[in-house]
Design a protein around this motif. Structure first.
Motif, PDB file in Angstrom:
ATOM      1  N   GLN A   1       0.910  -1.063  -0.030  1.00 55.35           N
ATOM      2  CA  GLN A   1      -0.152  -0.035   0.083  1.00 55.35           C
ATOM      3  C   GLN A   1       0.801   1.330  -0.012  1.00 55.35           C
ATOM      4  O   GLN A   1       1.936   1.291   0.372  1.00 55.35           O
ATOM      5  CB  GLN A   1      -1.002   0.082   1.004  1.00 55.35           C
TER       6      GLN A   1
ATOM      7  N   ILE B   1      -0.663   0.293  12.813  1.00 50.14           N
ATOM      8  CA  ILE B   1      -1.791   1.287  12.935  1.00 50.14           C
ATOM      9  C   ILE B   1      -2.877   1.073  12.067  1.00 50.14           C
ATOM     10  O   ILE B   1      -3.976   1.152  12.306  1.00 50.14           O
ATOM     11  CB  ILE B   1      -1.171   2.580  12.939  1.00 50.14           C
ATOM     12  N   PHE B   2      -2.405   0.723  10.740  1.00 53.09           N
ATOM     13  CA  PHE B   2      -3.341   0.809   9.906  1.00 53.09           C
ATOM     14  C   PHE B   2      -3.607  -0.778   9.410  1.00 53.09           C
ATOM     15  O   PHE B   2      -4.456  -1.004   8.562  1.00 53.09           O
ATOM     16  CB  PHE B   2      -2.818   1.159   8.407  1.00 53.09           C
ATOM     17  N   SER B   3      -3.344  -1.689  10.449  1.00 52.93           N
ATOM     18  CA  SER B   3      -3.791  -3.230  10.137  1.00 52.93           C
ATOM     19  C   SER B   3      -3.374  -3.702   8.753  1.00 52.93           C
ATOM     20  O   SER B   3      -4.292  -4.064   8.168  1.00 52.93           O
ATOM     21  CB  SER B   3      -5.092  -3.216  10.532  1.00 52.93           C
TER      22      SER B   3
ATOM     23  N   GLY C   1      -8.026  11.306   0.845  1.00 53.78           N
ATOM     24  CA  GLY C   1      -7.385  10.392  -0.390  1.00 53.78           C
ATOM     25  C   GLY C   1      -6.858  11.130  -1.647  1.00 53.78           C
ATOM     26  O   GLY C   1      -7.171  12.454  -1.582  1.00 53.78           O
ATOM     27  N   ALA C   2      -5.994  10.455  -2.059  1.00 57.68           N
ATOM     28  CA  ALA C   2      -5.535  11.253  -3.284  1.00 57.68           C
ATOM     29  C   ALA C   2      -5.438  10.063  -4.504  1.00 57.68           C
ATOM     30  O   ALA C   2      -5.169   9.115  -4.024  1.00 57.68           O
ATOM     31  CB  ALA C   2      -4.200  11.941  -3.284  1.00 57.68           C
ATOM     32  N   ILE C   3      -5.500  10.468  -5.464  1.00 58.71           N
ATOM     33  CA  ILE C   3      -5.513   9.772  -6.767  1.00 58.71           C
ATOM     34  C   ILE C   3      -3.998   9.922  -7.453  1.00 58.71           C
ATOM     35  O   ILE C   3      -3.849  11.135  -7.949  1.00 58.71           O
ATOM     36  CB  ILE C   3      -6.467   9.987  -7.897  1.00 58.71           C
TER      37      ILE C   3
ATOM     38  N   ARG D   1      -4.560   4.907  -8.937  1.00 55.91           N
ATOM     39  CA  ARG D   1      -5.072   4.181  -7.917  1.00 55.91           C
ATOM     40  C   ARG D   1      -5.067   5.093  -6.771  1.00 55.91           C
ATOM     41  O   ARG D   1      -4.512   6.289  -6.523  1.00 55.91           O
ATOM     42  CB  ARG D   1      -3.917   3.269  -7.115  1.00 55.91           C
ATOM     43  N   VAL D   2      -5.634   5.036  -5.608  1.00 58.85           N
ATOM     44  CA  VAL D   2      -6.103   5.673  -4.334  1.00 58.85           C
ATOM     45  C   VAL D   2      -5.020   5.637  -3.231  1.00 58.85           C
ATOM     46  O   VAL D   2      -4.704   4.369  -3.082  1.00 58.85           O
ATOM     47  CB  VAL D   2      -7.529   5.758  -3.933  1.00 58.85           C
ATOM     48  N   ALA D   3      -4.374   6.600  -2.943  1.00 58.76           N
ATOM     49  CA  ALA D   3      -3.571   6.469  -1.799  1.00 58.76           C
ATOM     50  C   ALA D   3      -4.164   7.295  -0.441  1.00 58.76           C
ATOM     51  O   ALA D   3      -4.730   8.416  -1.123  1.00 58.76           O
ATOM     52  CB  ALA D   3      -2.214   7.090  -2.148  1.00 58.76           C
ATOM     53  N   LEU D   4      -3.954   6.926   0.626  1.00 59.07           N
ATOM     54  CA  LEU D   4      -4.591   7.519   1.815  1.00 59.07           C
ATOM     55  C   LEU D   4      -3.678   8.649   2.104  1.00 59.07           C
ATOM     56  O   LEU D   4      -2.611   8.379   2.248  1.00 59.07           O
ATOM     57  CB  LEU D   4      -4.930   6.646   2.745  1.00 59.07           C
TER      58      LEU D   4
END
Lengths: 189, 866
Positions: free
Chosen positions: B732, B777-779, B833-835, B840-843
């Protein structure tokens, strides 16, 4: 009767993209499969059907929230309908796709959400008269999500109430679940 | 549906749809199926098969069962086009010429009927003018003639003629005693022209019916307007001049209005509301805003003639356009106000507080009337009439008070004397044509008055010059432009980052791509700046608000404004409107004390409210400062204890001010002893904070008892873009705002320590920092395990500093922040979020939230600066 009441309120609340075609498309449903079961949603609530693409997972969300995806520059959440309805998860196949649904609530808020399904079948006309109330038992998914049972040719498909599936109540549930998860994590830390 | 109509419908739908429009495709499919059926039954088999195939194709496109959607759609459109062409070849034959004998006979008879019809119409008109009313006989005769004419036209297949006759018949039938002369005569002209054409060519087409239609429409529209002597006044009346009202004496000048039911609302003919009216509404509101500002400035400086002109022009323009658009009620009010102002500016009437009050009331009422155009509530008919009456009276120098508080300007407003910085003003007793502008007192201040006047005119000129250089654009278009530019940025990134492209080492290509990138970035900056507006309009609204609230609370408050030229994203400006209103209301209601209390504490009787906007460290700060009594720390603490918000065992004196003040942001929290209708319900501050946090901003309070308080809002400069570091954890990617990154490094084993088997620490130059693993933290399922295999980012936010462990840093770039779903709930540690370039989407990591969560802090709802 309960069913007609809900369909009329849905029609009233529906705020599908202002299009002259709305009237023509009112009795049409899109049928899709989850496993061996056939389900249907009002075509008016369907924005798009797209193949499975990259989904970015969101932390702290319940397991049926797969994450978010990019829909032409807009980020929308995606849920797995199987997991949402308590069915077991399934491996993605070539036929797996995402139905982009939209729903308006009485308070004016609009939701656009993607739902992962095993496959889509076809678009059908189902007259209001051909929709029957759901059985009291024997349905795999909770009654509140069901609009009714539609008879198409010789099949019976479960028609979903999109306002319930992705509407404001649903979002509140997800929000609650996120808070709980966050709290649980804090306690564990 | 006929075949031709079916084809047209399908063709139209095909044009309006695109492959992404699912609803459109469904409709198109339906129309194609319909077309197929129609074609089959009307003996056009090729069209039937082609359209059936197309219908099936549309279904496959919907279900995404085609490999190339674009190509499939193109062939679908092509199929519809082919159907069109097939049908064009077999066009319906032109209109059959009527039997020549029949036609000739009809033309001859028309040559008699038309003049007779004209004669009858003219007779009817003169009868009406002579006050004989409209003779039923004549009307019936005319109607009979037209009816016959209609039938004859039908026989000859003159469809347009038939339709016009029918419409005129309906118009006469609906008659309210007034005969539509113009329309009848227009029809007569038209019929003449028709008969001429047919006499020359039996197959001639019918002339353009537009002029007749227009006459008919006009009749519909003006029907209600014409106030003929014979008929009783309708609900919408023409403006009556002051002279007609002139001799109205008696105890109650509004007694005759008692016949109007108290709840009757103003009626307005909204049939012709269209986009012109929309533009009018927008502009009218601007004019009213200008007028209001001019009034406020006149209150301080009554000798400023330029401001009087501004007000006059505003009403004058509104009157003109409203007249053109046929909005008589608006014309009525605007005219009365304009008339009064004209007298003021030609020095026939003195500019008094009463006049200004009337002007404001007119502005309010006009605002309501204009609101009706977009479905707003209509004001009361009586209110309108009373206001117009008062305006007219003022033109004669009489100051009529509004009947017992029924009208907008309340006595309170006039009673509380605003701190007048100019000479005293009062109603002129003598409407003589001598300049009745206040003399006497102003004699000594004349030079300064003149000087400031000159300066004001100069700045006014400069401002209009600047204003002329701007353009009005629909916000929808601008938003879609900004979105498109955003997508352009991403598309360009996708090209540049494409693996195939990045493998090409060609100098020219690299140069061109770099150039392209620069242009796109510049375009992005410019488009983002399009959304910037100044705070001027907002601050000006606040000026009016302060005046009203102060008057209502019976206090004297003056407003000082600074930094109204500061620019902000349009959306942000819109969103801070409400919070500002809340804060100002609170300041006026609770903060600033009543005059006598102020006097006792040695303060100036007039309270000061300062509204300030300025830049500070990459954000915009907007402050509301008052010199009132300050926040009552004790009262707040007491309330907190009452509501059980504070642990009673804590030492109250040790709780820092910042924490105490933050409690007022809780919903339902209010220490106001009584609830006024301005505030005290405890609803305000939590809404304020919520709105501001939704804008990724923060609120801070500073206060000194007895001296005053300052509410400070900090907002990000742009809503949409941040500069971020793209990092990878497992499979990710995340974006960490560079603003929060101090530095990054790969830790060596000797720098690492473990505490109590749970916490990991790293030694840095100035001490030890905790390490938080993003994977945990983000599991996330995957990610580097050994700290030595990845990187540590030293992050800071406010007072917190910590290290965050990631696998790799992928690069740095500017990203457009997008919300996660329309109303996604807050996920701690994620701000949006950002594209990325590959779609793809990145948080985007919310560093503050992340550090807070990870530290397991248990602060109550505190706000942290961005």
């Amino acid at each position: 009767m309960a069913i007609t009441d809900r369909t009329t309120t849905n029609a009233a609340a529906s705020n599908a993209p202002s299009h002259d075609s709305r009237g023509a498309n009112e009795n049409k449903f899109l049928s899709f499969c989850l496993g061996t079961e056939h389900y249907g949603v009002e075509i008016l609530r369907v924005r798009e059907i797209i193949g499975l693409l990259a989904i970015t997972p969101l932390p702290q969300t319940p397991s049926y929230v797969k994450g978010v995806m990019n829909l032409r520059g807009r980020i929308i959440p995606v849920i797995d309908l199987r997991l949402r309805f308590g069915l077991s998860a399934a491996e993605a196949t070539k036929e797996t796709c995402i139905i982009v649904l939209e729903s308006s609530d009485a308070d004016g808020s609009q939701t656009v959400m993607g739902a992962v399904v095993d496959s889509v079948r076809e678009v059908q006309d189902i007259a209001k008269g051909a929709i029957e109330p759901p059985p009291e038992f024997g349905c795999e998914i909770p009654l509140k999500y069901i609009l009714g049972m539609g008879k198409v040719k010789d099949k019976v498909i479960v028609l979903l109430d999109i306002a319930e599936v992705i509407g404001v109540r649903e979002r509140a549930q997800i929000a609650g679940a996120i808070k709980e998860n966050a709290a649980a994590e804090r306690r564990a830390a | 549906m006929g075949l031709k109509a079916s084809i047209e419908a399908a063709a139209k739908a095909a044009v309006l749809t695109d492959p992404a429009d699912l609803q459109g495709l469904v409709t198109l499919g339906e129309l194609l199926r319909q077309l197929s059926t129609d074609a089959a039954s009307e003996g056009a088999p090729e069209i039937a098969t082609r359209s059936a195939d197309a219908a099936e194709l549309s279904e496959r496109i919907i279900l995404r069962q085609v490999a190339d959607v674009e190509a499939a759609f193109r062939s679908l459109v092509g199929a519809v086009g082919a159907c069109e062409q097939w049908s064009d070849r077999s066009e319906a034959p032109p209109r059959e010429p009527a039997d020549p004998e029949l036609l000739a006979a009809w033309i001859a008879s028309c040559e008699g009927t038309i003049p007779e019809l004209e004669h009858l119409a003219v007779t009817a008109e003169s009868e009406v003018e002579q006050g004989k009313g409209f003779q039923g006989e004549t009307a019936a005769e005319i109607r009979r003639r037209i009816h016959t004419l209609k039938g004859e036209c039908g026989v000859l297949s003159l469809s347009e003629a038939q339709a016009l006759c029918h419409e005129l018949e309906s118009l006469i039938d609906s008659g309210d005693g007034r005969f539509p002369i113009d329309a009848t005569l227009a029809l007569c002209d038209w019929m003449r022209s028709l008969t001429h054409r047919l006499a020359q060519d039996a197959c001639a087409s019918e002339p353009d019916p537009a002029p007749v239609r227009r006459a008919i429409e006009a009749r519909h529209g003006t029907a209600a307007q014409q106030a003929s002597a014979a008929t009783p006044p309708a609900a919408e009346t023409v403006v009556e001049t002051a002279s007609e009202r002139g001799a109205e004496h008696g105890a109650d000048p509004f007694a005759d209005l008692a016949s109007i039911p108290p709840d009757a609302r103003v009626a307005m003919n909204l049939e012709n509301v269209d986009e012109n009216t929309g533009d009018f509404a927008l502009e009218a509101r601007e004019h009213l805003a200008n007028a209001e500002n001019a009034v406020l400035s006149l209150e301080a400086n009554p000798s400023d003639t330029e401001q009087v002109n501004v007000v006059f022009r505003a009403f004058h323009t509104i009157k003109g356009v409203a007249g053109f658009l046929n909005l008589p009620r608006i014309v009525e009010v605007a005219h009365a106000a304009e008339f009064l102002l004209d007298k003021v500016r030609s020095n026939k009437i003195a500019l008094s507080a009463h006049v200004l009050e009337l002007v404001l009331a007119s502005s309010d009422l006009l605002g309501q009337l204009i609101g009706m155009l977009s479905g707003g509530e209509a004001p009361k008919e009586r209110e309108l009439k009373i206001l117009v009456r008062r305006l007219e009276a003022a033109c004669e120098g009489r100051a009529l008070a509004g009947p017992g508080g029924a009208t907008a300007p309340t006595p309170a407003r006039r009673a509380t004397a605003e701190p007048s910085t100019g000479p005293a003003i009062g109603p002129a007793a003598d409407p003589a044509p001598t300049p009745a502008l206040p003399s006497g007192d102003s004699a000594s201040t004349a030079p300064t008055a003149a000087a400031s006047e000159a300066k004001q005119t100069a700045t006014a000129k400069a401002m209009t010059a600047k204003a002329d250089q701007s353009v009005k654009v629909s916000t929808q278009r601008m938003d879609s432009l900004v979105n498109l530019v955003g997508e352009l940025v991403i598309a360009q990134l996708m090209v540049v980052q494409d693996p195939v492209v990045s493998k090409i080492h060609d100098q020219r290509l690299s140069r061109n791509l770099a150039h392209l990138g620069k242009i796109v970035r510049d375009l992005q900056e410019t488009s983002m700046s399009l959304r910037m507006v100044t705070l001027k309009a907002t601050f000006q609204k606040m000026a009016r608000l302060v005046r009203d609230v102060a008057a209502k609370a019976g206090k004297r408050i003056q407003l000082e404004v600074e930094g109204e030229d500061v620019e902000l994203d349009r959306n942000v400006v819109e969103e801070i409107g409400d919070p500002l209103v809340h804060m100002i209301r609170n300041a006026c209601d609770h903060g600033i004390e009543p005059a006598d209390e102020r006097r006792k504490s040695g303060k100036d009787e007039t309270g000061t409210l300062r509204l300030r906007a300025f830049h500070s460290g990459g954000s915009i700060v907007i402050e509301v400062e008052d010199d009132g009594r300050g926040l009552g720390r004790e009262r707040i603490l007491r309330k907190c204890l009452e509501k059980g918000l504070i642990d009673p065992t804590r030492n109250l004196a040790e709780i820092p001010d910042s924490e105490v003040f933050n409690y007022i942001f809780l919903p339902g929290f209010s220490t106001a002893e009584k609830v006024t209708d301005i505030s005290g319900r405890g609803v305000g501050m939590d809404v304020v904070r919520r709105n501001i946090e939704a804008l990724r901003g923060s609120v801070e309070i500073r206060s000194t008892p007895g001296k005053g308080s300052t509410f400070s809002m900090r907002l990000p400069l742009t809503m949409a873009i941040i500069d971020g570091m793209v990092v990878r954890v497992g499979s990710q990617r995340y974006i960490v705002p560079t603003l929060n990154i101090e530095r990054s490094f790969r830790p060596t084993p000797d720098q690492l320590t473990m505490v109590l088997q749970k916490g990991e620490l790293v030694r840095v130059r100035d001490g030890l920092l905790p390490i938080y693993r993003l994977q945990r933290i983000f599991s996330l399922a995957d990610g580097a395990q050994q700290l030595g295999e990845g990187l540590l980012l030293v992050l800071e936010h406010g007072k917190r500093r910590a290290c965050v462990f990631v696998d790799e840093i992928l690069g740095q770039q500017q990203v457009v922040i997008k919300n996660l779903g329309d109303s996604q709930p807050q996920i701690r540690g994620v701000s949006g979020g950002a594209i990325l370039g590959d779609g793809r989407v990145a948080l985007i990591v919310d560093v503050g939230g992340l550090l807070e969560t990870a530290a397991g802090a248990q602060t109550p709802t505190s706000t942290t600066p961005n």
